[in-house]
Structures are given as C-alpha cells and as structure tokens.
Design a protein around this motif. Structure first.
Motif, PDB file in Angstrom:
ATOM      1  N   ARG A  51       0.855  -1.186   0.000  1.00 29.78           N
ATOM      2  CA  ARG A  51       0.000   0.000   0.000  1.00 29.78           C
ATOM      3  C   ARG A  51       0.896   1.243   0.000  1.00 29.78           C
ATOM      4  O   ARG A  51       2.104   1.161   0.179  1.00 29.78           O
ATOM      5  CB  ARG A  51      -0.923   0.012   1.223  1.00 29.78           C
ATOM      6  CG  ARG A  51      -2.063  -0.993   1.125  1.00 29.78           C
ATOM      7  CD  ARG A  51      -3.087  -0.712   2.212  1.00 29.78           C
ATOM      8  NE  ARG A  51      -4.152  -1.700   2.215  1.00 29.78           N
ATOM      9  CZ  ARG A  51      -5.243  -1.619   1.470  1.00 29.78           C
ATOM     10  NH1 ARG A  51      -5.405  -0.588   0.654  1.00 29.78           N
ATOM     11  NH2 ARG A  51      -6.176  -2.548   1.554  1.00 29.78           N
ATOM     12  N   HIS A  52       0.275   2.393  -0.141  1.00 31.52           N
ATOM     13  CA  HIS A  52       0.997   3.662  -0.223  1.00 31.52           C
ATOM     14  C   HIS A  52       0.365   4.627   0.766  1.00 31.52           C
ATOM     15  O   HIS A  52      -0.844   4.883   0.694  1.00 31.52           O
ATOM     16  CB  HIS A  52       0.862   4.215  -1.649  1.00 31.52           C
ATOM     17  CG  HIS A  52       1.934   5.168  -2.035  1.00 31.52           C
ATOM     18  ND1 HIS A  52       2.392   5.298  -3.315  1.00 31.52           N
ATOM     19  CD2 HIS A  52       2.658   6.052  -1.309  1.00 31.52           C
ATOM     20  CE1 HIS A  52       3.339   6.209  -3.389  1.00 31.52           C
ATOM     21  NE2 HIS A  52       3.507   6.677  -2.176  1.00 31.52           N
ATOM     22  N   SER A  60       5.620   5.170   2.664  1.00 30.60           N
ATOM     23  CA  SER A  60       5.403   6.355   1.838  1.00 30.60           C
ATOM     24  C   SER A  60       6.151   6.260   0.520  1.00 30.60           C
ATOM     25  O   SER A  60       5.869   7.018  -0.411  1.00 30.60           O
ATOM     26  CB  SER A  60       5.851   7.621   2.587  1.00 30.60           C
ATOM     27  OG  SER A  60       7.244   7.553   2.894  1.00 30.60           O
ATOM     28  N   SER A  61       7.107   5.353   0.428  1.00 30.05           N
ATOM     29  CA  SER A  61       7.912   5.206  -0.777  1.00 30.05           C
ATOM     30  C   SER A  61       7.969   3.740  -1.195  1.00 30.05           C
ATOM     31  O   SER A  61       9.001   3.083  -1.062  1.00 30.05           O
ATOM     32  CB  SER A  61       9.327   5.752  -0.536  1.00 30.05           C
ATOM     33  OG  SER A  61      10.096   5.734  -1.717  1.00 30.05           O
ATOM     34  N   PRO A  62       6.868   3.202  -1.725  1.00 31.40           N
ATOM     35  CA  PRO A  62       6.848   1.786  -2.058  1.00 31.40           C
ATOM     36  C   PRO A  62       7.846   1.410  -3.147  1.00 31.40           C
ATOM     37  O   PRO A  62       8.338   0.283  -3.166  1.00 31.40           O
ATOM     38  CB  PRO A  62       5.409   1.540  -2.511  1.00 31.40           C
ATOM     39  CG  PRO A  62       4.902   2.873  -2.923  1.00 31.40           C
ATOM     40  CD  PRO A  62       5.573   3.849  -2.020  1.00 31.40           C
ATOM     41  N   ILE A  83      -0.441   3.342  -6.002  1.00 28.80           N
ATOM     42  CA  ILE A  83       0.217   4.643  -5.935  1.00 28.80           C
ATOM     43  C   ILE A  83      -0.799   5.698  -6.346  1.00 28.80           C
ATOM     44  O   ILE A  83      -1.277   5.694  -7.488  1.00 28.80           O
ATOM     45  CB  ILE A  83       1.428   4.708  -6.874  1.00 28.80           C
ATOM     46  CG1 ILE A  83       2.487   3.689  -6.475  1.00 28.80           C
ATOM     47  CG2 ILE A  83       2.011   6.112  -6.908  1.00 28.80           C
ATOM     48  CD1 ILE A  83       3.633   3.595  -7.451  1.00 28.80           C
ATOM     49  N   PRO A  84      -1.172   6.634  -5.459  1.00 23.19           N
ATOM     50  CA  PRO A  84      -2.084   7.716  -5.845  1.00 23.19           C
ATOM     51  C   PRO A  84      -1.313   8.755  -6.662  1.00 23.19           C
ATOM     52  O   PRO A  84      -0.418   9.428  -6.152  1.00 23.19           O
ATOM     53  CB  PRO A  84      -2.560   8.274  -4.506  1.00 23.19           C
ATOM     54  CG  PRO A  84      -1.478   7.935  -3.533  1.00 23.19           C
ATOM     55  CD  PRO A  84      -0.816   6.683  -4.029  1.00 23.19           C
TER      56      PRO A  84
END
Length: 342
Positions: A51-52, A60-62, A83-84
């Motif tokens: 998830r992101h 926060s940084s996949p 990723i949004p």
C-alpha cells in the motif's frame, strides 16, 4: 474437508501489506515488511503488494521498498496497490518504475489511481506551492504515465549536446514489458470501464462505490464484467481481488481474540454505504481456511477471477503476519485450487 471447486481455479496467490512502522524508530518496521515479502516468496506466493501512505506511519515510498525487496528475492512479483498519482510527477515516476523493474528482472506490477491527494486542502501548499490550482488529477495523469512507460516521446530533443552529453527523446531507462504489467485500482463502474478501454489490468479491493446496488459482491461483479467488456482481451483480461482474509487455523488463543476484536470494530461500516460517495466496505473474512474458502466460493465476484492479493490487517504484529501468511499458503490457497510455485 477443504474444497477446491470454483468456476475459475485460483491461479495467482498474492498478499498486500501497509508496512506500519514506529515513527520514533522506523527502520524495524520497514525491515519487517521486507522480511514478510521474503517469507511470501519462500511460502510460494506469486506476488506481494505494498500500500501507499503519505504523511502517515505506513510505507510512503513503495518504489524504494520494492527496489530493496527485489534484491532480497528472486521470483515473487512485486506490486503497488496503489500509488495515488496526485502525489506524483508521471515522468519521474516512470523513470523510477523502469529502473526498479530492470533491477528486479521484470517483476514489478505498478498499480495506480487518480484523484486529488488525500486531505488536499491541508497539504496542497506543501506539495504544489506554485501549481496547486493548475494540477490535473484526472485520468489524463495516468495516460501520461502509461505513455512514458511505453516509450512515447517525452521531448522533441535527442542526440549529442556538448562533448559528452547524449540525450534520449524518451524516458530512460526503458523496460520492455512493464507497460503490460500496469494496473489501475478502481472502485466504480466508470473506473472499471476506463481501465478496460485503456488496456490496463484491474485491481478491485475491499471497498467499492454503491452505484447500482448495496450488495458488495454484486457491485464488485459488475465492475469485473464492465472492465472485461471494454478490454481488448475480454474475459482474459487480468483482474485481481483484494479482500481482507484472516485464517485462524494455526493461531493461538491470544491471536484469535485480537483478530476477532479487530473484525468486530470494523464490521459496522460494512452494513451500509458510507459518506456522500456511498462507499461500501466488504466484511473481513475470519475463521478457519475451510470456512473462508466456503465464503469465497460463494462470492459472486471471486468466482470470476483467478488472481488475488489478500490484504493483511493494518495493525497486527510480525508474528501475526507470519501465521496468517503461512495458513493462506498452506491451507486457504490450496482450498481455492491454487498450487504454490515449485
């Protein structure tokens, strides 16, 4: 006795994690996530998804995490769900995705979505201090990313400049095959149709928009069928389902109590659509693998897919994830017709 009867035997078994960490000591949480991905490969899972989360205590940084995971694994596919893109520059993201895909040997499965960043009014000045009013958060942002990943021209200039500089007119590096592994995470009929028309793969999860009905499985089934109706590959178009499943076969008494409390707390939101957007959440599936398999085999949408990325609960501890993944791979997956990679 566990059953293995479904209209589409499960072909690909994956899992999804948020990667929680302690803000005062974030490294152990990140290391735990990498260990879980490696465990997934050892157990035979086909894919692991991240998830992101921005400005939260989750990954926060996949892409950076997948780069690390690619060097600790050799086979398992590595994805983002999702990723949004409102937080991203499509050209820069295309560079990162291609780089990590090449390092992984072609195992990256990027899932994306569109729309304004969460809590847009409070974050826009930090994220886009000069261009907040001009940013385009529509599907056009995905189209730009897809174009760059496919190798479309990013500039009219290419060739030598000066003594040693050589420029390309496309994003570099280019990773052949990555475009075919791009996914769209959708929760509405419109997003399902758009993803199909643009030849993407489709991620459908534990939340949908209640547009034509208030039965979760019926809504999700309509999304799957809409996507495939508009995709060039028709019924062969790839769909992955991401429900929350918590098998308890090998859980101890303390774990079972924790899991039951977690599900009980989340169940009220599944009874009716939530908020102005009428978002409907799927109930978490908890119990023995045999019980969960029966529920999934009766699930209208599940019966039409052959890939899953079961979501791990957000707030559990590392030993809990080990137990859940072990039961999914050893009991639940086989009950659904899946066989681990040999």
């Amino acid at each position: 006795m566990l059953r293995a009867v479904t209209s589409r035997p499960l072909r690909k078994l994956g899992f999804l994690t948020i990667g929680l960490f302690d803000p005062d000591d974030p490294r152990p949480g990140h290391e735990s996530t990498l260990d879980i991905i490696k465990l997934g490969e050892d157990l035979g899972f086909d894919s692991a998804w991240l998830r992101h989360r921005h400005l939260q205590h989750g990954i926060s940084s996949p892409i950076a995490m997948l780069a690390a995971a690619s060097q600790r694994t050799s086979r398992i596919e590595l994805g983002t769900a999702v990723i949004p893109l409102g937080w991203e520059n499509p050209l820069r993201l295309a560079e990162d995705l291609a780089t990590v895909d090449l390092l992984s040997g072609g195992r990256i499965n990027p899932g994306v979505s569109v729309g304004p960043p969460m809590n847009w009014e409070t974050v826009k000045e930090a994220l886009y201090p000069d261009t907040a009013g001009a940013e385009d958060f529509s599907y056009r942002r995905v189209e730009r990313l897809l174009g760059f990943v496919r190798g479309d021209k990013a500039t009219d200039f290419s060739g030598a400049q000066g003594v040693v500089e050589v420029f390309s007119d496309r994003v570099e590096p280019h990773s052949p095959g990555l475009a075919g592994r791009m996914w769209y995470g959708g929760a509405s009929l419109r997003s399902a149709q758009w993803a199909g028309e643009h030849g993407m793969n489709f991620l459908t999860s534990s939340v949908v928009k209640a547009e034509e009905a208030e039965d979760f499985a019926e809504i999700q089934l309509s999304h799957v069928r809409t996507f495939r109706k508009h995709h060039p590959d028709g019924d062969r178009a790839r769909v992955s389902q991401g429900l929350v499943v918590i098998p308890t076969d090998s859980a101890n008494a303390e774990q079972k109590a924790k899991y039951a409390a977690y599900v009980e707390k989340r169940t009220p939101r599944t009874r009716e659509p939530q908020g102005p957007a009428r978002m409907l959440f799927s109930p978490d599936l908890i119990g023995s693998s045999a019980e969960i398999a029966d529920q999934l085999l009766a699930h209208a949408a599940f019966r039409e897919i052959d890939e899953v990325a079961f979501a791990l609960p957000f707030s559990f501890d590392h030993p809990d994830y080990v137990q859940i993944l072990t039961d999914i791979a050893g009991r639940l997956g086989p009950a659904l017709g899946w066989r681990p990679v040999s």
